[in-house]
Enzyme design. Structure first.
Site, PDB file in Angstrom:
ATOM      1  N   ASN A 149      58.949  63.110  35.680  1.00  0.00           N
ATOM      2  CA  ASN A 149      57.733  62.727  34.453  1.00  0.00           C
ATOM      3  C   ASN A 149      56.874  64.031  34.412  1.00  0.00           C
ATOM      4  OD1 ASN A 149      58.093  59.785  36.103  1.00  0.00           O
ATOM      5  ND2 ASN A 149      58.932  60.095  34.035  1.00  0.00           N
ATOM      6  N   VAL A 156      52.445  66.085  31.325  1.00  0.00           N
ATOM      7  CA  VAL A 156      52.566  64.911  32.012  1.00  0.00           C
ATOM      8  C   VAL A 156      53.127  63.872  30.893  1.00  0.00           C
ATOM      9  CG1 VAL A 156      51.336  63.020  33.366  1.00  0.00           C
ATOM     10  CG2 VAL A 156      50.931  65.446  33.589  1.00  0.00           C
ATOM     11  N   CYS A 157      54.064  63.142  31.381  1.00  0.00           N
ATOM     12  CA  CYS A 157      54.456  62.126  30.463  1.00  0.00           C
ATOM     13  C   CYS A 157      54.020  60.725  30.972  1.00  0.00           C
ATOM     14  CB  CYS A 157      56.038  61.860  30.417  1.00  0.00           C
ATOM     15  SG  CYS A 157      56.873  60.727  29.466  1.00  0.00           S
ATOM     16  N   LEU A 158      52.930  60.535  30.678  1.00  0.00           N
ATOM     17  CA  LEU A 158      52.342  58.990  30.942  1.00  0.00           C
ATOM     18  C   LEU A 158      51.849  58.235  29.617  1.00  0.00           C
ATOM     19  CD1 LEU A 158      51.175  57.304  33.396  1.00  0.00           C
ATOM     20  CD2 LEU A 158      48.970  58.498  33.145  1.00  0.00           C
TER      21      LEU A 158
END
Length: 228
Positions: A149, A156-158
């Site tokens: 992620n 950042v993949c959030l």
């Protein structure tokens, strides 16, 4: 007479001061609400209006002559509140590398105590907008990490930093979300597709790759500096 309007300035029932102002405010609110319901007044429009208002205030202050007095933006005031209410685990720390005069740019270090990334230390930069919390902070990972992620450029993949961001969320929520990425990496929503595929298909190999990367070494053709 019950319900009769009386002006608080001149004590005359016939005065139109506040009545006119009240009507104007009510009409304005009605128009904004109508636009919102029609989908014409989106959150992006609100953000642009906040930016324009902030710029107009800066220009007015500079035009007044002399050294402009720096006032705290709504984002700074809200950020002060967030920081004063931080309740972080011992494995997370916040630092302000630019000192107390720049609280809108800070760093957070995360040292997971469980999971694949236990004993590693990962540094994130936060850039907070003057219109926060109407816009999510920009967060990047400064530590090169093998993670499904987080890509090799630190993006950042959030979800709460993207489509699920809401003004009721805060810095504490984001930090806990980042910590959760290290205890429960998610291969279903990847930025590093190679790492995600290994996590999905061969968790033991994924664990080996993570330990090799954190110790300082190559995973495939990519070198990772030591982070533990």
């Amino acid at each position: 007479m019950a319900g009769q309007y009386t002006c608080p300035i001149c004590s005359q029932a016939s005065c139109q001061r506040k009545r006119t102002k009240t009507r104007t405010i009510s009409v304005s609110l009605f128009i904004l609400r109508l636009l919102s319901l029609c989908g014409l007044f989106s959150s992006r429009t609100m953000i642009r209006l906040f930016k324009v208002k902030e710029k107009q205030r800066e220009l007015a202050e500079n035009a007044s002559g002399g050294a402009p007095v720096k006032k705290q933006s709504a984002g700074e005031l809200r950020l002060h509140k967030d920081i004063s209410e931080l309740n972080l685990p011992k494995s997370c720390n916040i630092q302000f590398p630019n000192g107390k005069d720049d609280l809108m740019n800070f760093e957070v270090s995360i040292r997971p105590d469980e999971g694949y990334y236990a004993s590693g230390t990962f540094l994130f930069s936060f850039q907070v907008s003057p219109i926060y919390p109407h816009e999510a902070p920009k967060v990047k990972c400064k530590t090169k990490v093998y993670h499904p992620n987080i890509d090799l450029e630190g993006n950042v993949c959030l979800n709460i930093l993207r489509e699920d961001w809401k003004p009721v969320l805060n810095i504490n929520t984001i930090i806990y979300g980042l910590y959760h990425l290290f205890t429960e990496p998610n291969y279903e929503d990847p930025l590093n597709h190679d790492a995600a595929a290994v996590l999905r298909d061969n968790p033991k190999m994924f664990e080996s790759n993570v330990r090799r990367a954190m110790a300082g070494g190559y995973v495939g053709q990519t070198y990772f500096p030591r982070s533990m």
